[in-house]
Design an enzyme around this catalytic site. Structure first.
Site, PDB file in Angstrom:
ATOM      1  N   CYS A   2       0.850  -1.145   0.254  1.00  0.00           N
ATOM      2  CA  CYS A   2       0.090  -0.015  -0.024  1.00  0.00           C
ATOM      3  C   CYS A   2       0.674   1.190   0.059  1.00  0.00           C
ATOM      4  O   CYS A   2       2.240   1.179   0.044  1.00  0.00           O
ATOM      5  CB  CYS A   2      -0.849   0.028   1.400  1.00  0.00           C
ATOM      6  SG  CYS A   2      -2.008  -1.552   1.320  1.00  0.00           S
ATOM      7  N   GLY A  99       1.154  -3.514   5.119  1.00  0.00           N
ATOM      8  CA  GLY A  99       1.592  -5.022   5.547  1.00  0.00           C
ATOM      9  C   GLY A  99       0.576  -5.828   6.053  1.00  0.00           C
ATOM     10  O   GLY A  99      -0.512  -5.670   5.595  1.00  0.00           O
ATOM     11  N   GLU A 485       9.750 -21.333 -18.744  1.00  0.00           N
ATOM     12  CA  GLU A 485       9.724 -19.947 -18.076  1.00  0.00           C
ATOM     13  C   GLU A 485      10.882 -19.033 -18.526  1.00  0.00           C
ATOM     14  O   GLU A 485      10.659 -17.719 -18.856  1.00  0.00           O
ATOM     15  CB  GLU A 485       9.588 -19.901 -16.583  1.00  0.00           C
ATOM     16  CG  GLU A 485       9.421 -18.579 -16.079  1.00  0.00           C
ATOM     17  CD  GLU A 485       8.339 -17.736 -16.436  1.00  0.00           C
ATOM     18  OE1 GLU A 485       7.296 -18.141 -17.277  1.00  0.00           O
ATOM     19  OE2 GLU A 485       8.617 -16.591 -16.107  1.00  0.00           O
TER      20      GLU A 485
END
Ligand code: AGP
Length: 612
Positions: A2, A99, A485
């Protein structure tokens, strides 16, 4: 991941905070909010979605005041909704948080038992309640925060206000970033998740360390340990450009995201392991009695499909549940034989890939329980699985680079946790073995750090092979999907043709390609297939093929046949792929960077393919 911004000083806090949040746009938006303290009262505005929605809310109902905090949310607990948007306020205490509070369930249960009422589904609101409780017992703001911090476990960057003491902002850090910015021209100070938010106002910063907290006032900043021991704050000057700052000093988002993998993996594991009982707690997964499932079908695209191929090895070997892996773009056209005894698992970083979404809907039409591993909460695929088999979220944070890196390794971690969960639920996996697996999994972040520290050796290899026209990637067992990958990484960002092959397939055709112009990247880590893989590579060598080999720590043999060797730390065979992919990501990145292609937005590609 965030975004947080706080301000205390003489200016209007709202504009500083909102503009700071805008500079943290790369950290993702599910919702945004701002709280301002004025005349001893807190006023909050919050809005779901992009920051422009908060702008609108502030135009309709402006906020003024010179102390405030703001937040943009990348949801990990609780869907993106206004009620879950930060800031969260309880009895005059207002909190924003980046978090994951690991023991949030236990704390929430205890607080509810003490008649605390919750207005959100977030783990963050718990902190507001804890501080408010300690303040109600007579503790001052700083002591109340300290007392609350002794109760929470997990990753946090908290920034907190109190109506009782409006002349300060308190921040505390553990595993999530916090920077403090010092006012240069007036009595003011700043706090944020990352530098870009504050570059317009200051170039002098303190970077809080884990286990530290700070009290900001207009006139100064006091940094201490969580239990109050004073700390001499190191003040650094940062001269990044705003664009560089968004990438944290990395040249590209892809490079930043490769380096975020240790944190992203730790965050994906955090809060899901109950070590004493060797249980995995997959909140969001609604699989019910897994013993009703006779097999799983994993469906995905691109890199997520490669994760599914590795997941097959993990789930079949750990839980002894048959697994098929299908390209989502093929799945629904092959009239799949599935029913209510088949679990259909979608893997998708974006949760919006049209083919994968369509495959999930096809599975539901056949009555199969559908579930997902996603990185974006409330994405279309996540919503489609809610109410059926549910969703397990990776906590990789927003992945901006089109080439998927941290989403891939956190998918592998999620699949390994799922395999352990299924193994324990099916009575296949004993407690001690599960504990050993979980311990080995927890080693991965540190092991990746050690490889990232050796990046320079891969830059040298990239220089040698940057002008190659074709590259072959080889692997066996769970490293065969890693060969696929690695090849995908190279071709999608450098436009060099590459293909991944099972090493054992060399003699069935590809060896005809080998000559001094075709470099082969091979994964030859220790394990059952090591000797056979080495003999495949000797065949390449015998035909003048160049060999770049990913080998295990302590392997003294492999250097004899390799032109270049990159060592990966030892772990267990099913965890190995999470490690061996990292040098391949870095090799592809540096070859592309040397060739000057647009690493973050390669030609013809999109981050999420929302069309079929
Ligand atoms: C991988 O680097 C690519 N960006 C692409 O293959 C991607 O993995 C694929 O489009 C699937 O996306 P998803 O995980 O968001 O569903």
């Amino acid at each position: 991941m965030c975004g947080i911004v706080g301000y205390i000083g003489e200016q209007d806090a709202t504009d500083i905070i909102v503009e700071g949040l805008r500079k943290l746009e790369y950290r993702g938006y599910d919702s945004a909010g701002v709280a301002v303290l004025k005349d001893g009262r807190t006023e909050i505005r919050r809005a779901v979605g992009k920051l422009r929605n908060l702008d609108k809310a502030l135009v309709e109902r402006p906020l003024t005041g010179s102390v405030g905090i703001g937040h943009t949310r990348w949801a990990t607990h609780g869907r993106p909704a206004e009620q879950n948007a930060h800031p969260h306020a309880v009895d005059g205490i207002t909190v924003v948080h980046n978090g994951i509070i690991e023991n949030y369930l236990e704390l929430r249960h205890r607080l509810v038992q003490r008649d605390r009422r919750f207005s959100s589904e977030t783990d963050t609101e718990i902190m507001a309640h804890l501080v408010a409780e300690h303040a109600a017992r007579g503790l001052g703001f700083v002591d109340a925060v300290r007392a609350a911090l002794t109760e929470v476990r997990g990753a946090y960057a908290f920034v907190i206000l109190s109506e009782r003491e409006p002349d300060k902002i308190i921040t505390a850090k553990n595993a999530s970033p916090i920077v403090i910015g010092y006012g240069e021209n007036a009595e003011e100070n700043y706090v944020a998740s990352d530098i870009p938010a504050l570059l317009a106002h200051t170039r002098t910063f303190t970077f809080l360390n884990d286990g530290e907290m700070a009290v900001l006032s207009k006139s100064g900043v006091v940094v201490t340990t969580l239990d109050g021991q004073p700390i001499e704050a190191k003040v650094k000057r940062v001269d990044w450009s705003p664009v560089m700052a968004e990438k944290g000093g990395h040249k590209h988002f892809m490079h930043k995201e490769i380096f975020e993998q240790p944190t992203a993996i730790a965050d994906t594991i955090r809060g899901r392991v109950i070590m004493e009982e060797a249980r995995v707690h997959l909140e969001g997964m609604e699989l019910g009695d897994v013993n009703r499932l006779q097999r799983l079908v994993i469906t995905a695209c691109g890199t997520s499909y490669h994760a599914g191929l590795v997941g097959k090895f993990m789930i079949e070997q750990i839980a002894r549940l048959p697994v098929e892996v299908d390209l989502a773009s093929e799945f629904r056209y092959r009239q799949p034989v599935i029913d209510e005894t088949t679990g259909l698992l979608a893997i998708s970083q974006s949760g919006e890939t049209a083919d994968t979404l369509a495959a999930i809907k096809e599975g539901k039409r056949h009555g199969a329980p559908v579930f997902a591993v996603c990185n974006v909460i409330e994405s279309s695929i996540a919503r489609e699985c809610t109410g059926s088999g549910g969703v397990m979220y990776t906590h990789a944070g927003p992945e901006i680079g089109v080439a998927s890196t941290k989403a891939f390794t956190t998918q592998l971690v999620a699949l390994h946790l799922l395999a352990i969960h299924l193994g324990r639920e099916r009575g296949i996996l004993d407690r001690a073995t599960a504990q050993e697996m979980l311990t080995n999994l927890r080693e991965v972040p540190k092991q990746i750090e050690t490889m990232l520290n050796r990046e320079a050796s891969l830059v040298a290899v990239a220089r040698r092979y940057a002008k190659s026209k074709d590259v072959l990637y080889l692997g066996r067992g769970p490293n065969y999907p890693i060969a696929l990958e690695g090849a995908l990484k190279l071709k999608e960002i450098s436009y060099i043709h590459a293909e991944g092959y099972a090493a054992g397939e060399m003699k069935h055709g590809p060896i005809a390609l080998i000559d001094e112009n075709l470099p082969t990247v091979a994964i030859a880590t220790q394990g059952d297939a090591y000797e056979k893989t080495v003999s495949n590579l000797e065949e390449v060598r015998a035909r003048d093929g160049k060999l770049i080999i990913i080998a295990s720590e302590g392997d003294s043999k492999i250097a004899a046949i390799a032109d270049d060797v990159f060592i990966v730390p030892r772990n267990q065979p099913l965890i190995d792929p999470i490690l061996t992919v990292v040098p391949l990501q870095l090799l592809a990145y540096h070859i592309a960077d040397i060739n000057g292609t647009d690493v973050d937005q390669p030609r013809n590609l999109a981050k999420s393919v929302t069309v079929e």
